[in-house]
Each structure stands twice: as C-alpha cells, then as structure tokens.
Design a protein around this motif. Sequence first.
Motif, PDB file in Angstrom:
ATOM      1  N   ALA A  45       0.992  -1.146  -0.028  1.00  0.00           N
ATOM      2  CA  ALA A  45      -0.114  -0.251  -0.148  1.00  0.00           C
ATOM      3  C   ALA A  45       1.006   1.213  -0.136  1.00  0.00           C
ATOM      4  O   ALA A  45       1.638   1.430   1.061  1.00  0.00           O
ATOM      5  N   VAL A  46       0.849   2.098  -1.078  1.00  0.00           N
ATOM      6  CA  VAL A  46       1.610   2.961  -1.131  1.00  0.00           C
ATOM      7  C   VAL A  46       0.747   4.251  -1.199  1.00  0.00           C
ATOM      8  O   VAL A  46      -0.114   4.679  -1.986  1.00  0.00           O
ATOM      9  N   VAL A  47       1.009   5.027   0.127  1.00  0.00           N
ATOM     10  CA  VAL A  47       0.187   6.206   0.231  1.00  0.00           C
ATOM     11  C   VAL A  47       0.627   7.609   0.105  1.00  0.00           C
ATOM     12  O   VAL A  47       1.822   7.990   0.282  1.00  0.00           O
ATOM     13  N   GLY A  48       0.133   8.380  -0.604  1.00  0.00           N
ATOM     14  CA  GLY A  48       0.526   9.917  -0.896  1.00  0.00           C
ATOM     15  C   GLY A  48       0.076  10.799   0.210  1.00  0.00           C
ATOM     16  O   GLY A  48      -1.008  10.813   0.678  1.00  0.00           O
ATOM     17  N   LEU A  49       1.167  11.320   0.767  1.00  0.00           N
ATOM     18  CA  LEU A  49       1.148  12.399   1.612  1.00  0.00           C
ATOM     19  C   LEU A  49       0.598  13.948   1.146  1.00  0.00           C
ATOM     20  O   LEU A  49       0.886  13.996   0.084  1.00  0.00           O
ATOM     21  N   PRO A  50       0.108  14.488   1.895  1.00  0.00           N
ATOM     22  CA  PRO A  50      -0.402  15.926   1.294  1.00  0.00           C
ATOM     23  C   PRO A  50       0.916  16.412   0.957  1.00  0.00           C
ATOM     24  O   PRO A  50       1.890  16.380   1.571  1.00  0.00           O
ATOM     25  N   ALA A  51       0.950  17.287   0.150  1.00  0.00           N
ATOM     26  CA  ALA A  51       1.935  18.163  -0.358  1.00  0.00           C
ATOM     27  C   ALA A  51       2.762  18.947   0.611  1.00  0.00           C
ATOM     28  O   ALA A  51       2.247  19.648   1.343  1.00  0.00           O
ATOM     29  N   GLN A  52       3.993  18.721   0.444  1.00  0.00           N
ATOM     30  CA  GLN A  52       5.052  19.222   1.600  1.00  0.00           C
ATOM     31  C   GLN A  52       5.045  18.779   2.802  1.00  0.00           C
ATOM     32  O   GLN A  52       5.179  19.511   3.898  1.00  0.00           O
ATOM     33  N   VAL A  53       4.173  17.501   2.969  1.00  0.00           N
ATOM     34  CA  VAL A  53       3.981  17.077   4.513  1.00  0.00           C
ATOM     35  C   VAL A  53       5.054  15.923   4.790  1.00  0.00           C
ATOM     36  O   VAL A  53       4.813  15.209   3.890  1.00  0.00           O
ATOM     37  N   SER A  54       5.746  15.902   5.836  1.00  0.00           N
ATOM     38  CA  SER A  54       6.638  14.827   5.957  1.00  0.00           C
ATOM     39  C   SER A  54       6.336  14.177   7.439  1.00  0.00           C
ATOM     40  O   SER A  54       5.724  14.903   8.258  1.00  0.00           O
ATOM     41  N   LEU A  55       6.702  12.931   7.545  1.00  0.00           N
ATOM     42  CA  LEU A  55       6.825  12.381   8.808  1.00  0.00           C
ATOM     43  C   LEU A  55       7.833  12.824   9.492  1.00  0.00           C
ATOM     44  O   LEU A  55       8.911  12.213   9.187  1.00  0.00           O
ATOM     45  N   ASN A  56       7.764  13.495  10.747  1.00  0.00           N
ATOM     46  CA  ASN A  56       8.883  13.830  11.427  1.00  0.00           C
ATOM     47  C   ASN A  56       8.904  13.761  12.731  1.00  0.00           C
ATOM     48  O   ASN A  56       9.695  14.497  13.497  1.00  0.00           O
ATOM     49  N   TRP A  57       8.285  12.741  13.439  1.00  0.00           N
ATOM     50  CA  TRP A  57       8.206  12.582  14.921  1.00  0.00           C
ATOM     51  C   TRP A  57       7.659  10.968  14.883  1.00  0.00           C
ATOM     52  O   TRP A  57       6.517  10.648  14.526  1.00  0.00           O
ATOM     53  N   PHE A  58       8.369  10.301  15.956  1.00  0.00           N
ATOM     54  CA  PHE A  58       7.917   8.813  15.905  1.00  0.00           C
ATOM     55  C   PHE A  58       7.883   8.365  17.413  1.00  0.00           C
ATOM     56  O   PHE A  58       7.111   7.012  17.572  1.00  0.00           O
ATOM     57  N   PHE A  59       8.240   9.166  18.078  1.00  0.00           N
ATOM     58  CA  PHE A  59       7.832   8.647  19.488  1.00  0.00           C
ATOM     59  C   PHE A  59       6.625   9.005  19.941  1.00  0.00           C
ATOM     60  O   PHE A  59       5.910  10.181  19.553  1.00  0.00           O
ATOM     61  N   PRO A  60       5.807   8.131  20.858  1.00  0.00           N
ATOM     62  CA  PRO A  60       4.356   8.529  20.977  1.00  0.00           C
ATOM     63  C   PRO A  60       3.806   9.284  21.577  1.00  0.00           C
ATOM     64  O   PRO A  60       2.705   9.447  22.112  1.00  0.00           O
ATOM     65  N   GLN A 226      15.088   4.898  12.450  1.00  0.00           N
ATOM     66  CA  GLN A 226      16.182   3.944  12.185  1.00  0.00           C
ATOM     67  C   GLN A 226      16.847   3.472  13.364  1.00  0.00           C
ATOM     68  O   GLN A 226      17.572   2.409  13.336  1.00  0.00           O
ATOM     69  N   LEU A 227      16.817   4.107  14.158  1.00  0.00           N
ATOM     70  CA  LEU A 227      17.516   3.715  15.644  1.00  0.00           C
ATOM     71  C   LEU A 227      16.931   2.544  16.214  1.00  0.00           C
ATOM     72  O   LEU A 227      15.773   2.247  16.173  1.00  0.00           O
ATOM     73  N   SER A 228      17.653   1.893  17.010  1.00  0.00           N
ATOM     74  CA  SER A 228      17.074   0.495  17.584  1.00  0.00           C
ATOM     75  C   SER A 228      15.895   0.758  18.721  1.00  0.00           C
ATOM     76  O   SER A 228      15.333  -0.283  18.777  1.00  0.00           O
ATOM     77  N   TYR A 229      16.022   1.932  19.195  1.00  0.00           N
ATOM     78  CA  TYR A 229      14.861   2.127  20.155  1.00  0.00           C
ATOM     79  C   TYR A 229      13.318   2.007  19.452  1.00  0.00           C
ATOM     80  O   TYR A 229      12.499   1.537  20.169  1.00  0.00           O
ATOM     81  N   TYR A 230      13.146   2.134  18.022  1.00  0.00           N
ATOM     82  CA  TYR A 230      12.033   1.888  17.540  1.00  0.00           C
ATOM     83  C   TYR A 230      11.572   0.535  17.027  1.00  0.00           C
ATOM     84  O   TYR A 230      10.586   0.228  16.384  1.00  0.00           O
ATOM     85  N   LYS A 231      12.683  -0.174  17.181  1.00  0.00           N
ATOM     86  CA  LYS A 231      12.278  -1.802  16.961  1.00  0.00           C
ATOM     87  C   LYS A 231      11.272  -2.287  17.877  1.00  0.00           C
ATOM     88  O   LYS A 231      10.907  -3.445  17.446  1.00  0.00           O
ATOM     89  N   VAL A 232      11.245  -1.923  19.082  1.00  0.00           N
ATOM     90  CA  VAL A 232      10.496  -2.586  20.121  1.00  0.00           C
ATOM     91  C   VAL A 232       9.097  -1.972  19.873  1.00  0.00           C
ATOM     92  O   VAL A 232       8.963  -0.635  20.506  1.00  0.00           O
ATOM     93  N   VAL A 233       7.877  -2.554  19.321  1.00  0.00           N
ATOM     94  CA  VAL A 233       6.854  -1.826  19.169  1.00  0.00           C
ATOM     95  C   VAL A 233       5.764  -3.039  19.659  1.00  0.00           C
ATOM     96  O   VAL A 233       5.949  -4.301  19.764  1.00  0.00           O
ATOM     97  N   ASP A 234       4.377  -2.284  19.957  1.00  0.00           N
ATOM     98  CA  ASP A 234       3.297  -3.363  20.253  1.00  0.00           C
ATOM     99  C   ASP A 234       2.317  -2.883  19.086  1.00  0.00           C
ATOM    100  O   ASP A 234       1.016  -3.718  19.101  1.00  0.00           O
ATOM    101  N   PHE A 237       2.401  -2.421  12.861  1.00  0.00           N
ATOM    102  CA  PHE A 237       3.536  -2.071  12.036  1.00  0.00           C
ATOM    103  C   PHE A 237       4.772  -1.642  12.627  1.00  0.00           C
ATOM    104  O   PHE A 237       4.852  -1.295  13.604  1.00  0.00           O
ATOM    105  N   LYS A 238       5.935  -1.974  11.920  1.00  0.00           N
ATOM    106  CA  LYS A 238       7.236  -1.573  12.446  1.00  0.00           C
ATOM    107  C   LYS A 238       7.918  -0.842  11.278  1.00  0.00           C
ATOM    108  O   LYS A 238       7.842  -1.079   9.956  1.00  0.00           O
ATOM    109  N   TYR A 239       8.663   0.212  11.603  1.00  0.00           N
ATOM    110  CA  TYR A 239       9.475   0.951  10.483  1.00  0.00           C
ATOM    111  C   TYR A 239      10.625   0.263  10.058  1.00  0.00           C
ATOM    112  O   TYR A 239      11.317  -0.586  10.664  1.00  0.00           O
TER     113      TYR A 239
END
Length: 581
Positions: A45-60, A226-234, A237-239
């Motif tokens: 599934a390839v999702v188009g983000l709104p223009a000039q919007v990026s994913l820039n925070w991953f901690f909950p 990409q850091l190891s801290y984000y490899k542990v999720v519940d 999906f995983k990055y």
Amino acid sequence: MKLRSVALLASALAGTSVILAGCGTSTSPSAPTSAKAPASIGNAAVVGLPAQVSLNWFFPIMPATAYSVYNNQTEFNMYVPLISVTSQDKLDYSRSLASSITANSNGTVYTINLNHKYRWSNGTPVTSADVVWTTQLLMYSSNTSNSKLPWMNGGAGIGGLPTRWKSVKADGPYKVIVTLNTPSNPAWFIRNGLGQIVPAPKSVWDIHKNMINEMNFIKSVGNSPQLSYYKVVDGPFKYDAALSKPNNQYWTFVPNKSFDGQKASIGKLVYDYFTSSTSEFSSLQKGTINVGYLPFHLYKERSKLTQDKFAAAYPFGFNYFVVNYNSAAPGHFGTLIKNPYARQALQMGIDQAAMIRSFANGLGTPSIGPVPSKPLTPYFDQSLTNAYPYNPSAGKKLLLAHGFKLTNGVMTKNGIPFKFTLMYATGSTLITDEVQLLKQDLAAEGIDVTLEGEPFDSVISNNQSTASKWQALFWGGGWSYEPDYFPTGGGLFATNAGSNTGGYSNSTLDSLIKTTYEPGTGAQIISRMYAYQTFVAKHLPVIFMPEAEQYFENANYVHGVMKNYNPVLNLNWPNSWTITH
C-alpha cells in the motif's frame, strides 16, 4: 486536537452515547472485483502524503511543533493506544490496550484494566509499568509553567493535563489507577485525558532516570526511526529503515509479526512525500501510489482516475488561521490584535462562501465556531449563527469608528499600520487561492496582508517560543479533534495550553472551558458546551476559515480503505486493508 493540512487521510452523556450523525462517507460505485495489483506494486500500500508534509516524529508523545495527524497515524501504526474510539465516538476496546475502565462516583479515580494479550515485539508483555512510565512523562512534558522543558507535549491542557492529574500508579502488572484532584465528567476525562496515553516500552526508553534528561534524549531521536529504540513496538507495523529514504522521499513500514491484534495482510506500507498536490494526482494516474487524495483544483479531472475509487468525508474538526497575541510579535501586531474589534474586522473580511464556491467545488461548510457543524453532533449548537459574516464595508467602518485612519491605503492608528504577514502552507492550490482572495478582500478594509509561503512542517513549527518571528499562521486544515474526542477547548484556547499557538488568554473563556470538564446531567453538559462555543464565536481567539470536505482516492484493487477510515480519529487502520493480486 491535532494540526492537519487541507488534504488527509459526542460521547457518553448521562449514560447514553452521542452518535456522530453524518460521519459516513460518500463513495463512487464499487470497483470491479477483477481489479488486481500490478507487479510493480505487488502487495504494497503506497500512500500519498499531502503536499510538502513529511513524517517527522516517531515517539508516541508528540511535541507541539510536530503535533500533526500524519505523525499521529504513524504513532497508531507502531503503538497500541490505551484508549481508542469508534467512528461514533464510543470507546473501542477492540483496538485499545485497556480492556475496561471504571470511574468512582465523583469521577476522581479511574481504574484501568489492561488486556493481557499484548506483547512488545521483543516478546515481553505490555504491562502497567509501561503505562505508568509513559503517563508520568506525559504529565511532566505538559507542565507549561516549567520553562526548562526541552519541548512541550502538544496535548498539554487537553484532558486536564497536567493540573487535574494527581497521580498514576500500578496495581499489579495489568491494572493502573489514575487519580484526579477535582471531580470530573468521566466521558470527558476518559476520552480527552486517558485518550492521550499511547504507551512506549519502559525497558527501552527509561534510560536516564531523570525527566529533563529523558526529554532531551527523546528530542534528539524523535525523528530518527532507524535507531534501535523504535524496533520494539506493540502496534501492527514496524518501521523499516532499509526500505526507506526519509529525507522527504518515502517512509516504509512492514507488518509486526508479533502484533496481537488484527495482523496486516499487506506486505509493505509506504508513505510518499510530494512537493505539490498536482504531482500527487499524477502519481495516482500513473498508479505509482494506490492510496491518496484528490486535489480540490483537480476535482473536475477525477474521471481520469479510471482505476480508482473516490470518496468524500468531513473529519471531526474546524478550520481557522492563528494570530500572534505576543507583545514580541513584529510590527506591534500582538498589541493591535488583542483588540476585539481588530479581530472582528479581520473576520468580516473573510469570504468563506466564495472560497467554498470557487475553490472547493461547492463542497464545504463555513466555520463559525470551535465545534463543527459537519459531521453533526449534539455538541454543535444549531442555533449558533455567524457573528461576523463577510462584510468588508462594515469591517472598514468598525476600524474607522475605533480611531483608525486610511493612510496610503492602509488603516493606521497611533502610527501603527494594520498590516501583517500571513505565513501559509505551500503545495496546495486550494490554500494558495484562499489566501490570495483573503489578501484582496482585506485590502478593501485597508488591511495590508503580505503572503509568505512555507512548507507545512515549517508553518506548524512556529509557536510562542518563536513569537518574535511571525504574525499570523495558516497551515490550511485547522484541527481534528483527536485525542480530545470530547470537543472542548482546553488544548487550544486555554491560557498556556500546549497548542495555544497564538498565546490567546481570557479568564472568562478559561472558566467556561473548565465547566465543560465537570460532572453533570446530559442537559448540563450540553449547555456548558453551548456556552463555550458561543463565547469563542463572538470573541474570536482565532480567525475562522471554511472547512472543505476531504476527497479520498484509492486503487480498485486496494480494499477496506474507506470502510476503516475513522472521521473522529481522522485516521485509518492499514492493517485492515487488503490487496487483490
């Protein structure tokens, strides 16, 4: 509340549920069952983000400068929230870490039982220790009076954070007790307070044993998935760093095989960055993305998307632009805009009807207060009228009556011209058209507006900490009510609230907001909500802009996208999507 761009992917009262009427979506005819994914896409599934919007925070826990629905979607992909809600704003325990929540008689003590089935991807169980640690960090990062905070929780003020929260404690591995210091309406607190808790694994993140040091560390890695801290999720999906190019190109997630809920059947979930809405449309046409949106200015071109399904829906929110009340705002703008008549004149120069008619294909609704009229809920006061309808002539007369004089075409008082720079989000033709009409109409009142386009992420990064650098902000999509599913203004308009971007402060409004938190009968709760929204509609802490219906597109071979879209959360559940091969 969370910020959103213009394109994007009430509750219990007196023992009954408030149903969000009209939360359903309008869709095009069903797609042919023979549609199959091309080999070039495969099971992705390839999702188009709104223009000039990026994913820039991953901690909950998200800071105010990254508090967007797009980061929130990422959060829900990777982590299971303590509480989720359905599209009817009912508690949804099937998607929640909590299995049940009970409140005492005066709404001060909340007992949360956790579902035993959830485990982190490293095999360890999700327990009360994770919930307590995350909640303590949430409370600490919401303390707006602490000037030493490295960043502030964007939800500070929502759900009484942190002033109403007394303590959070574990009672065994699967039970959490949250205690408040003030009797509260459980329907409000469960949704707006507990709804903000998205637990992170304590064993991974509790490194520094000191909240300030911990927050500094999280700030340094918040945009480093990409850091190891984000490899542990519940979450589902995983990055996947190896399959991603996060420097404004694309972010890839793969199924978490250890997820204890509905496992994803898609092989990859990719979010693509676009510089413009036109390029996103082109990618839909080419089939290089299979989930996206239809840009407003290309609505009449939708017939070209022959292999897609179209749907339209209103997220649960409203639209506006922010004005800077801070005395440090350039050009004495903060001093000027604190005058109610100045904001009234601004609002009378906004032709919402023309914007909807000309730029949104007639599919939109004017914003006249902080509670949306679409989708319709009992929270919206249907007797509420537009306090300041479009009337630039009246706006000009109002300024003249308060001592302004037209000097070189600009209203001026005491040597201070009524002029300001509106920073707006680029990439969307709708937003650009709206601000250009706004500039033209306000000029008729003698208000001089300079337009400054910046990417969405840059616009929302401004707040009171950068007050000396901006005067007005328009990111284009206003707010969606999540996690404040009970639509009060605690996170947005209360003094020093985390997402009170403009620094508005009014003691009367603070009191009205607090009354919406109190226990009461259904009629009392609704009456308080009406009083709150009437005050906001008349006093204009922000300048209202039209709310456009959102247009969604997805390929015929991708199923479940709109079926699983939740307009209250303003989120989707990609682990429920399927792809026909």
